[in-house]
Scaffold this motif. Sequence first.
Motif, PDB file in Angstrom:
ATOM      1  N   THR A   1      49.370 -66.056  37.513  1.00 28.59           N
ATOM      2  CA  THR A   1      49.629 -66.225  36.071  1.00 28.59           C
ATOM      3  C   THR A   1      51.106 -66.031  35.761  1.00 28.59           C
ATOM      4  O   THR A   1      51.706 -66.797  34.986  1.00 28.59           O
ATOM      5  CB  THR A   1      48.804 -65.224  35.247  1.00 28.59           C
ATOM      6  OG1 THR A   1      47.411 -65.434  35.499  1.00 28.59           O
ATOM      7  CG2 THR A   1      49.074 -65.397  33.757  1.00 28.59           C
ATOM      8  N   ALA A   2      51.730 -65.029  36.394  1.00 28.16           N
ATOM      9  CA  ALA A   2      53.159 -64.781  36.164  1.00 28.16           C
ATOM     10  C   ALA A   2      53.993 -65.947  36.667  1.00 28.16           C
ATOM     11  O   ALA A   2      54.991 -66.344  36.035  1.00 28.16           O
ATOM     12  CB  ALA A   2      53.585 -63.491  36.856  1.00 28.16           C
ATOM     13  N   VAL A   3      53.588 -66.537  37.796  1.00 27.81           N
ATOM     14  CA  VAL A   3      54.294 -67.697  38.337  1.00 27.81           C
ATOM     15  C   VAL A   3      54.189 -68.867  37.370  1.00 27.81           C
ATOM     16  O   VAL A   3      55.183 -69.539  37.063  1.00 27.81           O
ATOM     17  CB  VAL A   3      53.723 -68.076  39.719  1.00 27.81           C
ATOM     18  CG1 VAL A   3      54.279 -69.433  40.163  1.00 27.81           C
ATOM     19  CG2 VAL A   3      54.054 -67.008  40.736  1.00 27.81           C
ATOM     20  N   TRP A   4      52.980 -69.132  36.890  1.00 31.31           N
ATOM     21  CA  TRP A   4      52.779 -70.262  35.967  1.00 31.31           C
ATOM     22  C   TRP A   4      53.610 -70.089  34.702  1.00 31.31           C
ATOM     23  O   TRP A   4      54.245 -71.026  34.226  1.00 31.31           O
ATOM     24  CB  TRP A   4      51.296 -70.374  35.615  1.00 31.31           C
ATOM     25  CG  TRP A   4      51.009 -71.538  34.701  1.00 31.31           C
ATOM     26  CD1 TRP A   4      50.800 -72.828  35.055  1.00 31.31           C
ATOM     27  CD2 TRP A   4      50.971 -71.494  33.265  1.00 31.31           C
ATOM     28  NE1 TRP A   4      50.621 -73.616  33.934  1.00 31.31           N
ATOM     29  CE2 TRP A   4      50.724 -72.816  32.823  1.00 31.31           C
ATOM     30  CE3 TRP A   4      51.105 -70.485  32.317  1.00 31.31           C
ATOM     31  CZ2 TRP A   4      50.605 -73.152  31.483  1.00 31.31           C
ATOM     32  CZ3 TRP A   4      51.002 -70.807  30.974  1.00 31.31           C
ATOM     33  CH2 TRP A   4      50.756 -72.122  30.564  1.00 31.31           C
ATOM     34  N   LYS A   5      53.617 -68.870  34.149  1.00 28.93           N
ATOM     35  CA  LYS A   5      54.387 -68.612  32.925  1.00 28.93           C
ATOM     36  C   LYS A   5      55.889 -68.793  33.181  1.00 28.93           C
ATOM     37  O   LYS A   5      56.609 -69.333  32.335  1.00 28.93           O
ATOM     38  CB  LYS A   5      54.108 -67.197  32.421  1.00 28.93           C
ATOM     39  CG  LYS A   5      52.734 -67.020  31.789  1.00 28.93           C
ATOM     40  CD  LYS A   5      52.555 -65.598  31.272  1.00 28.93           C
ATOM     41  CE  LYS A   5      51.213 -65.426  30.585  1.00 28.93           C
ATOM     42  NZ  LYS A   5      51.020 -64.028  30.095  1.00 28.93           N
ATOM     43  N   ALA A   6      56.359 -68.352  34.348  1.00 25.88           N
ATOM     44  CA  ALA A   6      57.786 -68.486  34.664  1.00 25.88           C
ATOM     45  C   ALA A   6      58.175 -69.951  34.795  1.00 25.88           C
ATOM     46  O   ALA A   6      59.223 -70.375  34.283  1.00 25.88           O
ATOM     47  CB  ALA A   6      58.103 -67.738  35.951  1.00 25.88           C
ATOM     48  N   ILE A   7      57.343 -70.729  35.462  1.00 30.76           N
ATOM     49  CA  ILE A   7      57.638 -72.155  35.632  1.00 30.76           C
ATOM     50  C   ILE A   7      57.616 -72.869  34.292  1.00 30.76           C
ATOM     51  O   ILE A   7      58.481 -73.705  34.006  1.00 30.76           O
ATOM     52  CB  ILE A   7      56.652 -72.788  36.629  1.00 30.76           C
ATOM     53  CG1 ILE A   7      56.968 -72.292  38.043  1.00 30.76           C
ATOM     54  CG2 ILE A   7      56.714 -74.317  36.571  1.00 30.76           C
ATOM     55  CD1 ILE A   7      55.990 -72.715  39.092  1.00 30.76           C
ATOM     56  N   LYS A   8      56.651 -72.536  33.451  1.00 29.31           N
ATOM     57  CA  LYS A   8      56.589 -73.149  32.119  1.00 29.31           C
ATOM     58  C   LYS A   8      57.844 -72.801  31.320  1.00 29.31           C
ATOM     59  O   LYS A   8      58.430 -73.667  30.648  1.00 29.31           O
ATOM     60  CB  LYS A   8      55.350 -72.635  31.383  1.00 29.31           C
ATOM     61  CG  LYS A   8      55.141 -73.245  30.004  1.00 29.31           C
ATOM     62  CD  LYS A   8      54.800 -74.717  30.095  1.00 29.31           C
ATOM     63  CE  LYS A   8      54.296 -75.267  28.775  1.00 29.31           C
ATOM     64  NZ  LYS A   8      55.236 -75.117  27.661  1.00 29.31           N
ATOM     65  N   ALA A   9      58.282 -71.548  31.406  1.00 30.84           N
ATOM     66  CA  ALA A   9      59.494 -71.131  30.683  1.00 30.84           C
ATOM     67  C   ALA A   9      60.721 -71.870  31.197  1.00 30.84           C
ATOM     68  O   ALA A   9      61.586 -72.286  30.407  1.00 30.84           O
ATOM     69  CB  ALA A   9      59.691 -69.626  30.817  1.00 30.84           C
TER      70      ALA A   9
END
Length: 321
Positions: free
Chosen positions: A32-40
């Motif tokens: 989840t943290a990876v997905w949020k970072a990539i989206k940001a």
Amino acid sequence: MKTTTRVLELLSSTSTYLSGQQIADQLQLSRTAVWKAIKALQDKGYAIKSKAHVGYCYVDDNTLNETLIKQNLNNSLDLDILLYDSLPSTNLKAKELSLDPTLKRPVVLIADQQTAGYGRYQRSFLSPKKTGIYLSILLDNDQVDFDPGLLTTATAIAVTRTLEKLFPITPSIKWVNDVLVDGKKICGILTEGIADLETQTLSQIVIGTGINFATPMTAFPPKLHQRIGSLAPYLAKTSVSRNQFIAEYLNQFFDIYQNYATGNFMPEYRAHCELIGKQVTIEQGQKQFNAKVSDINDHGALVLADGRILSSGEITKIRKE
């Protein structure tokens, strides 16, 4: 270090796709943290491609990226690189940072945009976002007799070497601080000193470089189109990015800088300079006069046919023979 920075550094260090799980495992993060970072990162403009059941891949699309810049630096260079979305001026910011004793020198400042960029005589330097290279280097000065003209000419050679290495280009130099391609200015250079009031010495130096890299000519007023150019036409034929150009420029600059005070690059400068042997119009302050240029000396000063030596001034016209 921020999660987004860690993810960007990892993706920037490989040319292949990495799955979300691979990124999570290597950085010890949750999916989840990876997905949020990539989206940001994507929302901020970084070109990160995603492919179902494969993962993520970073594409160098000219967005400024410290990791990519450092990957292309010579191994001997250990530089602090500071990136900014927008600054009034990288030179002004460098002067502010000169007061910070915790920053080691040299410091490289790069802005995606300048809102109040300037050149010699405080003339405005148009600096539209995402297309140009606006870069300043903050250096300590240990020379008693610092020669700003010689450092400016050395920087011009660093730019011409970079252009010649990355593009099928033969640039020229208009004394003292303009680099031209196809007869039009694509780069301006400004050297400024920072004085130590207690010791009455020049304690630090700022060398600023502004380059019209991918800048479209529509960004400039029509009245400037005869004099101002851009590397955009050449970029269409190559895959050179801003990050690659910046890294190569820094490599060339510091290669010259370590021995620039010797002036050993001046034959190369003269070979690129279009003024020698030409009749020109020179402006110094409120005074304007015509003269013939016979040479450029080893300090980067203009030598006129009548014996005068000029270390400052501006060439406003070059007469065709």
